[in-house]
Scaffold this active site. Sequence first.
Site, PDB file in Angstrom:
ATOM      1  N   HIS A  48       3.183  10.877  -0.238  1.00 12.41           N
ATOM      2  CA  HIS A  48       2.624  12.230  -0.112  1.00 12.41           C
ATOM      3  C   HIS A  48       3.775  13.232  -0.050  1.00 12.41           C
ATOM      4  CE1 HIS A  48      -1.533  11.022   0.445  1.00 12.41           C
ATOM      5  NE2 HIS A  48      -1.175  10.169   1.370  1.00 12.41           N
TER       6      HIS A  48
ATOM      7  N   ASP B  59       0.848  -1.198   0.000  1.00 11.00           N
ATOM      8  CA  ASP B  59       0.000   0.000   0.000  1.00 11.00           C
ATOM      9  C   ASP B  59       0.887   1.253   0.000  1.00 11.00           C
ATOM     10  OD1 ASP B  59      -2.124   1.739  -0.040  1.00 11.00           O
ATOM     11  OD2 ASP B  59      -2.770   1.360   2.014  1.00 11.00           O
TER      12      ASP B  59
END
Length: 462
Positions: free
Chosen positions: A340, A336
């Site tokens: 960011h 996953d």
Amino acid sequence: MNSLLLTGGRVIDPANRLDTRADVLISQGKIVAVGADAAAKAPADVERMDVSSQVVCPGLIDMHVHLREPGQVAKETIATGTAAAARGGFTSVVCMPNTSPAIDNAGTVALIDERAAEQGIVNVYVTGAITKNLAGEEMAPIGSLKKAGVVAITDDGHCVQNNELMRRALEYAKMFDLPVLDHCQDETLGTDGVMHEGYWSIALGLRGWPAAGEEMIVARNILLAEATGARVHCQHVSAAGSVRLLREAKKRGLPVSGEACPHHFTLTDAAVAGSEKFIEVDGKGVFGLDASHGVLPSWPAYDTNFKVNPPFGSAHDREAILEGLVDGTLEVLCSDHAPHCDYEKEVEFDYAPFGITGLETELALSLMQLYHSKRLGLSELIAKFTVAPARLLHLSKGTLSVGAEADVTVFDRDRKWVFEKSGSASKASNSPFYGWPLRGKAVATIVGGRKVWTEQGELAKV
Ligand SMILES: [Zn+2]
């Protein structure tokens, strides 16, 4: 294309039930021979790589990756994301559709395929959305997505809340023989939570997110898989109850499966209270593996690199995930990987986006928590990164069979190293594992017979 002979490694190919010391010959991008005859078949000018203290296995597959392209290239690109994958030992990644625009139409699939062919250094497989713009309101054109080449559908990042819509999507997906991957999250139960609901959310004064928010949707998916006969795969399982539900459903022979991410079976909700608390309360089994490292990582409370969706559960949840991996309830390991920008994460815990990077640390953390802890054999662990995702998504990957495309990972199961930002290829730096003493590392990643990443110099020593 030149030939390459990997000599003397421990070759583990779970798809062929192979675990033996052998040479591997690669030529013209294919596996030509594995075993005693490999050297004899090699041409005179073959390039040799001594891998005698290493494990040689089918190229690892990460079936849960956010590459952020198109539309969010400040976070990551196909170029940087696949470079991080190669460093982590991954030869194939499966990217999620929550890009901008979302991957809910054939045009976006084609765009990603084109970029990946130009800029990707590992194989990129694409998933399509279940609903248009992942809004959960109207089904995406599943037939044309399949035609465009998606390997599965998912609204990852979101979860289809409407059970009727999910049922219809499963029926369509079954018709097109597409697996459905689901990010299991009941939005009415987890609406504004930022971490796992329990002792630590209360102690830290953060809004909690109950495990039932995930379990509810896992149960829904099991019921719909039973009703429709379609395959449902539960993504990043984080709660003990989800593991139990999946175990029972599989026992009844239902077409359901699950995956686990290393951060969910390494960290717990105590990590949000900072390193001291985590190490004192839940970290012993993780750090106690090898005291010779001498360094322990350190992070403050409310560090947003510990904010992830679904959140880290309790120590009980972590143990249940490990048990689920050991008994086969959870058949896939993945990261996953959710990059960011720094500025997005450098805000109060409540406001930071969910997600952490993972491609470069997942092999080490999996080896530490499953293999070095003596829970799982090496072959069983490798299967969860190779043949299991390949079978689930119908990929012609995940094996070292003669004639297969030469995607190969070479790794040192015992290598001790510390993960640092300077050693990362990702554009993002939102990992909770910087400064961690890790054990196990990829040393060469080979895609279609081409070395896309090697740890030069260090390899020469072996
Ligand atoms: Zn997700």
